[in-house]
Design a protein around this motif. Structure first.
Motif, PDB file in Angstrom:
ATOM      1  N   LEU B 143      19.016  34.845 -12.636  1.00 49.14           N
ATOM      2  CA  LEU B 143      17.901  34.568 -11.730  1.00 49.14           C
ATOM      3  C   LEU B 143      18.181  33.375 -10.821  1.00 49.14           C
ATOM      4  O   LEU B 143      17.477  33.168  -9.842  1.00 49.14           O
ATOM      5  N   GLY B 144      19.192  32.556 -11.178  1.00 50.36           N
ATOM      6  CA  GLY B 144      19.540  31.405 -10.356  1.00 50.36           C
ATOM      7  C   GLY B 144      18.456  30.347 -10.298  1.00 50.36           C
ATOM      8  O   GLY B 144      18.309  29.652  -9.294  1.00 50.36           O
ATOM      9  N   GLN B 145      17.694  30.216 -11.376  1.00 55.59           N
ATOM     10  CA  GLN B 145      16.630  29.209 -11.384  1.00 55.59           C
ATOM     11  C   GLN B 145      17.215  27.809 -11.571  1.00 55.59           C
ATOM     12  O   GLN B 145      18.307  27.659 -12.109  1.00 55.59           O
ATOM     13  N   PRO B 146      16.475  26.777 -11.131  1.00 52.92           N
ATOM     14  CA  PRO B 146      17.007  25.409 -11.200  1.00 52.92           C
ATOM     15  C   PRO B 146      17.243  24.948 -12.644  1.00 52.92           C
ATOM     16  O   PRO B 146      16.474  25.288 -13.552  1.00 52.92           O
ATOM     17  N   ARG B 147      18.299  24.177 -12.810  1.00 53.52           N
ATOM     18  CA  ARG B 147      18.805  23.805 -14.109  1.00 53.52           C
ATOM     19  C   ARG B 147      17.770  23.115 -15.014  1.00 53.52           C
ATOM     20  O   ARG B 147      17.601  23.473 -16.169  1.00 53.52           O
ATOM     21  N   ASP B 148      17.086  22.142 -14.456  1.00 57.85           N
ATOM     22  CA  ASP B 148      16.188  21.352 -15.296  1.00 57.85           C
ATOM     23  C   ASP B 148      15.022  22.180 -15.821  1.00 57.85           C
ATOM     24  O   ASP B 148      14.643  22.074 -16.989  1.00 57.85           O
ATOM     25  N   ALA B 149      14.465  23.015 -14.942  1.00 55.53           N
ATOM     26  CA  ALA B 149      13.344  23.857 -15.355  1.00 55.53           C
ATOM     27  C   ALA B 149      13.792  24.835 -16.435  1.00 55.53           C
ATOM     28  O   ALA B 149      13.097  25.047 -17.435  1.00 55.53           O
ATOM     29  N   VAL B 150      14.990  25.421 -16.246  1.00 56.68           N
ATOM     30  CA  VAL B 150      15.509  26.391 -17.210  1.00 56.68           C
ATOM     31  C   VAL B 150      15.728  25.717 -18.557  1.00 56.68           C
ATOM     32  O   VAL B 150      15.388  26.253 -19.613  1.00 56.68           O
ATOM     33  N   ARG B 151      16.268  24.501 -18.501  1.00 53.45           N
ATOM     34  CA  ARG B 151      16.549  23.770 -19.731  1.00 53.45           C
ATOM     35  C   ARG B 151      15.265  23.489 -20.505  1.00 53.45           C
ATOM     36  O   ARG B 151      15.196  23.684 -21.717  1.00 53.45           O
ATOM     37  N   GLN B 152      14.244  23.077 -19.769  1.00 52.06           N
ATOM     38  CA  GLN B 152      12.968  22.778 -20.413  1.00 52.06           C
ATOM     39  C   GLN B 152      12.386  24.035 -21.048  1.00 52.06           C
ATOM     40  O   GLN B 152      11.949  24.025 -22.200  1.00 52.06           O
ATOM     41  N   ALA B 153      12.417  25.145 -20.287  1.00 50.08           N
ATOM     42  CA  ALA B 153      11.869  26.401 -20.799  1.00 50.08           C
ATOM     43  C   ALA B 153      12.655  26.862 -22.024  1.00 50.08           C
ATOM     44  O   ALA B 153      12.081  27.361 -23.000  1.00 50.08           O
ATOM     45  N   ALA B 154      13.983  26.656 -21.980  1.00 46.39           N
ATOM     46  CA  ALA B 154      14.823  27.103 -23.096  1.00 46.39           C
ATOM     47  C   ALA B 154      14.515  26.282 -24.346  1.00 46.39           C
ATOM     48  O   ALA B 154      14.431  26.818 -25.453  1.00 46.39           O
ATOM     49  N   LEU B 155      14.323  24.968 -24.159  1.00 41.66           N
ATOM     50  CA  LEU B 155      13.984  24.120 -25.309  1.00 41.66           C
ATOM     51  C   LEU B 155      12.633  24.534 -25.891  1.00 41.66           C
ATOM     52  O   LEU B 155      12.458  24.567 -27.109  1.00 41.66           O
ATOM     53  N   ASP B 156      11.685  24.879 -25.004  1.00 43.79           N
ATOM     54  CA  ASP B 156      10.380  25.345 -25.485  1.00 43.79           C
ATOM     55  C   ASP B 156      10.534  26.606 -26.317  1.00 43.79           C
ATOM     56  O   ASP B 156       9.903  26.760 -27.356  1.00 43.79           O
TER      57      ASP B 156
END
Ligand SMILES: Nc1ncnc2c1ncn2[C@@H]1O[C@H](COP(=O)(O)OP(=O)(O)OP(=O)(O)O)[C@@H](O)[C@H]1O
Ligand SMILES: [Mg+2]
Lengths: 286, 277
Positions: B143-156
């Protein structure tokens, strides 16, 4: 029960390994013989070895050897990976082309291939781009395009690609089928599946034989002698052709080959360690 | 959203008939007459299945009955030979035009799969990436989403499956149950409309089955639409809205879990349940 407790404090004697001592002694004798041979054989001429080690034409030859090895391996790796992916594709035409390529370039001597590219200008004076039997958009004399250097890169690189194709194919084959499925199920497109999932895992299997290929390419480049390029070994040969000091100059060339091989081996082990990172077992790091 | 043709809903109505609530909705998954052969062996012999949004459907059946194959057809990991499958208003794997179905290109099929999550029996985590990187992989690179947002969502997501503190572990450093929970988080990271599970607990030691089933029950409770191939009759009874029994490439019997499991009608269902219960 009490009998067991009496034994508990008995000291443990490690296994003795007399074989190691014997082997060590044999090696020490052999090493002493080698050192004495080097020191007492005047024909080795350590003074000449030292004198020629950094000689200008030797340096130029060394540079050429490094350039040829790097470019040929780069071409081989890129084209070989493409061939491996073609070989594994669902398209029978692509599969066939890749198989035929490997058959042709592995099946003919590298010397012939080098000479072929070098003499291409003789059989085909001009290259042209255009519709077959139709109009041409671009045309140039082959001899202007193919210098001895480009002939060497073509010869070594295209040949190497055939070998790398098989190495990469084996690497891709070693990756579990479930990896591709998991990647596909996440919505990854085919190119991304290869780039992010298959090739990074295949790399672990690909690196050791590729390092092997690179080290053997280092020495294979001396074949460019036949198309008149002065690589490291050829430069040494040119010098001893004049002064007849064959042994010292061959030692000079060997020293440089060993230096390069050591460097490559170092890079190889660094790469292998990097790729093995994910193997750490529970407790290995937290 | 261009829903599937009217006739496709037919089989679904008969299967889900008694439930007025779901009948009013458009199905999320609708398979009609799905056939699939490997060489000369026909593995799926006309499978019909309808799944409505929010439903959990369990697929039971003996080994070799075609459960995995059917699941793999739903996200086009296998090409079907006849019939059709609609997911979320899209015909899976084909484009309809001028009275014909045109096979899609691999990249188009890949794009279709984004909305369908899949969890495998053998986890299939990417061994060269950490748990966190496994979960981040698809949102980042598909999806090419921004790194920080993806990281936060993944941690959640890792927290949701109870593995927040294992984020930096490689799969080889995790137990089977933990790996499977990471695999579920990885599939959820694409925010799928539909989740497919192919025997998610069959490769696990008995004491690790529970932690994975708990995550799946949570997911079901949160309203995820799920198709689950499983031999865990307890899970089917507890979490499924609908149970389908498959044998020899066809759906033999289907119904509410309590009814079908307690009171099977078809002799083959009876024989199977007698063995696994
Ligand atoms: N790629 C394939 N090529 C050939 N035959 C296959 C392939 N995949 C599955 N089959 C066959 O299709 C049949 C159905 O397989 P499938 O995996 O769908 O069964 P299943 O119901 O999931 O069984 P299990 O409970 O053992 O997982 C089996 O007989 C199997 O051997
Ligand atoms: Mg199966």
């Amino acid at each position: 029960m009490t009998a067991v407790q009496e034994h508990v404090t008995e000291p443990i004697v490690p296994l003795r390994r007399p074989g190691r001592w014997v082997a060590g002694a044999v090696l020490a004798v052999l090493a002493a013989m080698a050192v004495s041979f080097v020191l007492t054989t005047p024909a080795l001429r350590p003074d000449l070895v030292a004198g020629y080690l950094f000689e200008k034409s030797i340096m130029r030859g060394l540079l050429l050897t490094v350039e040829l090895t790097a470019l040929a391996m780069l071409a081989g790796l890129v084209l070989g990976t493409a061939l491996a992916i073609m070989r594994l594709s669902e398209n029978p035409l692509l599969r066939g082309v890749a198989a035929a390529y490997v058959w042709l370039f592995r099946g003919t001597p590298i010397l012939v291939q080098l000479l072929f590219w070098f003499f291409l200008g003789a059989v085909m004076p001009r290259v042209s781009l255009g519709v077959p039997f139709g109009p041409e958009f671009f045309s140039a004399p082959v001899n202007a395009l193919i210098t001895p250097f480009t002939a060497a890169i073509l010869g070594l690189g295209l040949n190497e690609a055939a070998y790398m194709a098989e190495i990469v194919r084996a690497g891709i084959g070693s990756v579990d089928r479930g990896q591709r499925e998991a990647a596909e199920a996440l919505g990854m497109r085919p190119a991304l599946v290869y780039r992010r999932v298959i090739l990074p895992q295949a790399a672990r299997v690909i690196v050791p034989p590729t390092a092997n290929e690179t080290i053997s390419m280092l020495k294979l480049t001396s074949l460019v002698l036949v198309i008149g390029l002065p690589d490291l070994l050829t430069s040494a040969q040119l010098i001893y052709g004049r002064n007849f000091q064959q042994i010292p100059l061959l030692i000079v060339a060997s020293i440089w080959y060993l230096v390069l091989t050591t460097l490559l081996t170092f890079i190889q082990s660094r790469l292998e360690r990097r790729l093995g990172r994910s193997d750490v077992q529970v407790g290995g790091h937290a | 959203m261009n829903g599937p043709d009217g006739h496709v809903n037919g089989p679904g109505e008969s299967v889900n008939g008694p439930d007025e609530r779901v009948n009013a909705q458009v199905p999320l998954l609708s398979a009609t007459g799905v056939r699939k052969s490997f060489g000369r062996v026909e593995v799926l012999k006309g499978v019909d299945l309808t799944v409505y949004p929010g439903q959990v459907v369990c697929l039971l059946g003996p080994s070799g009955s075609g459960k995995s194959t059917f699941l793999r057809c739903v996200n086009h990991l296998e090409r079907i030979d006849a019939g059709e499958i609609w997911v979320d208003g899209h015909l899976v794997g084909y484009r309809r035009a001028g009275g014909k179905k045109y096979e899609m290109r691999p990249r188009e099929v890949a794009d279709q799969r984004r909305d369908i999550g899949m969890v495998f029996q053998r986890f299939n985590l990417f061994p060269h990436r950490t748990a966190l990187e496994n979960v981040m992989e698809a949102p980042r690179h598909v999806l090419g989403q921004p790194r920080d947002a993806v990281r936060q969502a993944a941690l959640d997501l890792l927290r949701r499956v109870g593995l927040a503190e294992r984020a930096d572990h490689y799969p080889a450093q995790l137990s089977g149950g933990q790996q499977q929970r990471v695999a579920i988080a990885r599939a959820l990271a694409m925010r799928p409309r539909l989740m497919l599970f192919d025997e998610p607990t069959s490769a696990l030691d008995p004491e690790l089955v529970g932690e994975v089933l708990d995550v799946m029950k949570d997911l079901a409770g949160a309203g995820m639409t799920m198709v689950v191939v499983t031999h865990e009759i307890g899970f089917a009874r507890e979490a499924a809205d609908h149970v389908v029994f498959m044998d020899d490439g066809t759906i033999v019997e289907a119904g509410r879990p309590t009814e079908l499991i307690a009171n099977p009608q078809h002799p083959r269902t009876k024989a199977f349940l007698a063995k696994v219960l």
